[in-house]
Motif scaffolding. Sequence first.
Motif, PDB file in Angstrom:
ATOM      1  N   MET A   1       0.877  -1.250  -0.195  1.00  0.00           N
ATOM      2  CA  MET A   1      -0.014   0.032   0.000  1.00  0.00           C
ATOM      3  C   MET A   1       0.769   1.106   0.204  1.00  0.00           C
ATOM      4  N   THR A   2       0.527   2.312  -0.498  1.00  0.00           N
ATOM      5  CA  THR A   2       1.137   3.528  -0.619  1.00  0.00           C
ATOM      6  C   THR A   2       0.361   4.883  -0.468  1.00  0.00           C
ATOM      7  N   ASP A   3       0.768   5.964   0.089  1.00  0.00           N
ATOM      8  CA  ASP A   3       0.054   7.043   0.449  1.00  0.00           C
ATOM      9  C   ASP A   3      -0.365   7.949  -0.854  1.00  0.00           C
ATOM     10  N   ASN A   4       0.521   7.375  -1.891  1.00  0.00           N
ATOM     11  CA  ASN A   4       0.515   8.297  -3.176  1.00  0.00           C
ATOM     12  C   ASN A   4      -1.001   7.891  -3.956  1.00  0.00           C
ATOM     13  N   ILE A   5      -1.471   6.801  -3.576  1.00  0.00           N
ATOM     14  CA  ILE A   5      -2.586   6.467  -4.303  1.00  0.00           C
ATOM     15  C   ILE A   5      -3.801   6.469  -3.312  1.00  0.00           C
ATOM     16  N   LEU A   6      -4.970   7.525  -3.652  1.00  0.00           N
ATOM     17  CA  LEU A   6      -5.855   7.815  -2.810  1.00  0.00           C
ATOM     18  C   LEU A   6      -7.083   7.225  -3.432  1.00  0.00           C
ATOM     19  N   ILE A   7      -7.981   6.500  -2.327  1.00  0.00           N
ATOM     20  CA  ILE A   7      -9.225   5.701  -2.939  1.00  0.00           C
ATOM     21  C   ILE A   7     -10.391   6.150  -1.896  1.00  0.00           C
ATOM     22  N   THR A   8     -11.471   6.491  -2.658  1.00  0.00           N
ATOM     23  CA  THR A   8     -12.581   6.896  -2.007  1.00  0.00           C
ATOM     24  C   THR A   8     -13.905   6.271  -2.692  1.00  0.00           C
ATOM     25  N   THR A   9     -14.883   5.972  -2.008  1.00  0.00           N
ATOM     26  CA  THR A   9     -16.046   5.495  -2.607  1.00  0.00           C
ATOM     27  C   THR A   9     -17.293   5.977  -2.185  1.00  0.00           C
ATOM     28  N   GLU A  10     -18.118   6.869  -2.870  1.00  0.00           N
ATOM     29  CA  GLU A  10     -19.179   7.509  -2.616  1.00  0.00           C
ATOM     30  C   GLU A  10     -20.367   7.276  -3.419  1.00  0.00           C
ATOM     31  N   VAL A  11     -21.322   6.863  -2.993  1.00  0.00           N
ATOM     32  CA  VAL A  11     -22.763   6.463  -3.619  1.00  0.00           C
ATOM     33  C   VAL A  11     -22.370   5.762  -5.209  1.00  0.00           C
ATOM     34  N   ALA A  30       4.966   0.435  -6.272  1.00  0.00           N
ATOM     35  CA  ALA A  30       4.200   0.524  -5.175  1.00  0.00           C
ATOM     36  C   ALA A  30       2.860   1.080  -5.459  1.00  0.00           C
ATOM     37  N   MET A  31       2.862   2.119  -6.501  1.00  0.00           N
ATOM     38  CA  MET A  31       1.644   2.798  -6.466  1.00  0.00           C
ATOM     39  C   MET A  31       0.597   2.090  -7.620  1.00  0.00           C
ATOM     40  N   TYR A  32       1.380   1.375  -8.324  1.00  0.00           N
ATOM     41  CA  TYR A  32       0.582   0.326  -9.286  1.00  0.00           C
ATOM     42  C   TYR A  32       0.269  -0.686  -8.569  1.00  0.00           C
ATOM     43  N   GLY A  33       0.748  -1.337  -7.558  1.00  0.00           N
ATOM     44  CA  GLY A  33       0.142  -2.377  -6.890  1.00  0.00           C
ATOM     45  C   GLY A  33      -1.258  -1.941  -6.111  1.00  0.00           C
ATOM     46  N   ALA A  34      -0.891  -0.607  -5.703  1.00  0.00           N
ATOM     47  CA  ALA A  34      -2.268  -0.159  -4.956  1.00  0.00           C
ATOM     48  C   ALA A  34      -3.448   0.147  -5.907  1.00  0.00           C
ATOM     49  N   MET A  35      -2.991   0.548  -7.070  1.00  0.00           N
ATOM     50  CA  MET A  35      -4.196   0.783  -8.002  1.00  0.00           C
ATOM     51  C   MET A  35      -4.762  -0.623  -8.580  1.00  0.00           C
ATOM     52  N   ALA A  36      -3.863  -1.504  -8.676  1.00  0.00           N
ATOM     53  CA  ALA A  36      -4.285  -2.883  -9.328  1.00  0.00           C
ATOM     54  C   ALA A  36      -5.238  -3.466  -8.154  1.00  0.00           C
ATOM     55  N   ASP A  37      -4.908  -3.308  -6.868  1.00  0.00           N
ATOM     56  CA  ASP A  37      -5.591  -3.787  -5.869  1.00  0.00           C
ATOM     57  C   ASP A  37      -7.045  -3.044  -5.814  1.00  0.00           C
ATOM     58  N   ALA A  38      -7.118  -1.946  -5.996  1.00  0.00           N
ATOM     59  CA  ALA A  38      -8.295  -1.175  -6.023  1.00  0.00           C
ATOM     60  C   ALA A  38      -9.269  -1.664  -7.179  1.00  0.00           C
TER      61      ALA A  38
END
Length: 254
Positions: A1-11, A30-38
């Motif tokens: 996980m990395t602080d450079n990828i922000l993930i939010t979910t609304e409605v 690391a950022m690619y990994g976080a985006m892949a997870d999301a």
Amino acid sequence: MTDNILITTEVRVTTVTIDRQDKKNAITQAMYGAMADAIEEYGQTDTARALILTGAGDMFTAGNDLQDFSIQGSGKSEEMPPVGRFLNAIRDCPKPLIAAVNGPGIGIGLTMLLHCDLVYAGQSATFGAPFVKLGLVPEAGASILLPASVGMAVANDILLAGRTLTADEAHSYGLVARVFADADLMTEVQAIAQSVAQSAPVALRRSKALIRNQKDQIADHMAAEISVFVEQLKSPDFAESVAALMQKRAPNYG
């Protein structure tokens, strides 16, 4: 996980924001990994029915962090690198992917758009893929998807001659669906995402599957591309491009 990828979910809309503004939103493994997870989670659950990819500040992304890739490219691990997971995730995602290009989209910042179902841009957005100038080759299926999207002549102008498109040019070539004022981009895209999220989910999945009916062919092409890309990561040309970047000079390829 990395602080450079922000993930939010609304409605029922998930937003994935590339947030590394001090480095022009350049993407690390690391950022690619976080985006892949999301994206994988989004595709497998019903928490959200639309996903927006965007960048923080006034930059979509400057592309790969070349120093990070220089280090990773020298490794010998058999495990798929995070960038590979990300590319597979955007290629195989069964649900709508929406891009809000809020500034320059360079390299992967352009090629990832070819896997997005809806692409919108702010007026100041630009699009370029200077792979050959870095001693690299196209990735993410761009060598087949970009000609299919904008035509062979324009694709060669981008991939071989290094042309950068403005938002209006990208729209005229069909790379972007609509262009909005920079200040209105996210509001407009969020409204579109909400509309998509309210559509019949099974119909959305099946419609996307019908539209993206060449997935296996694209997967094979991407595998061929990445094999050459990895070879180029180990090449003297790429080493020179990274050295030139660090030394703030023009590369000398001899």
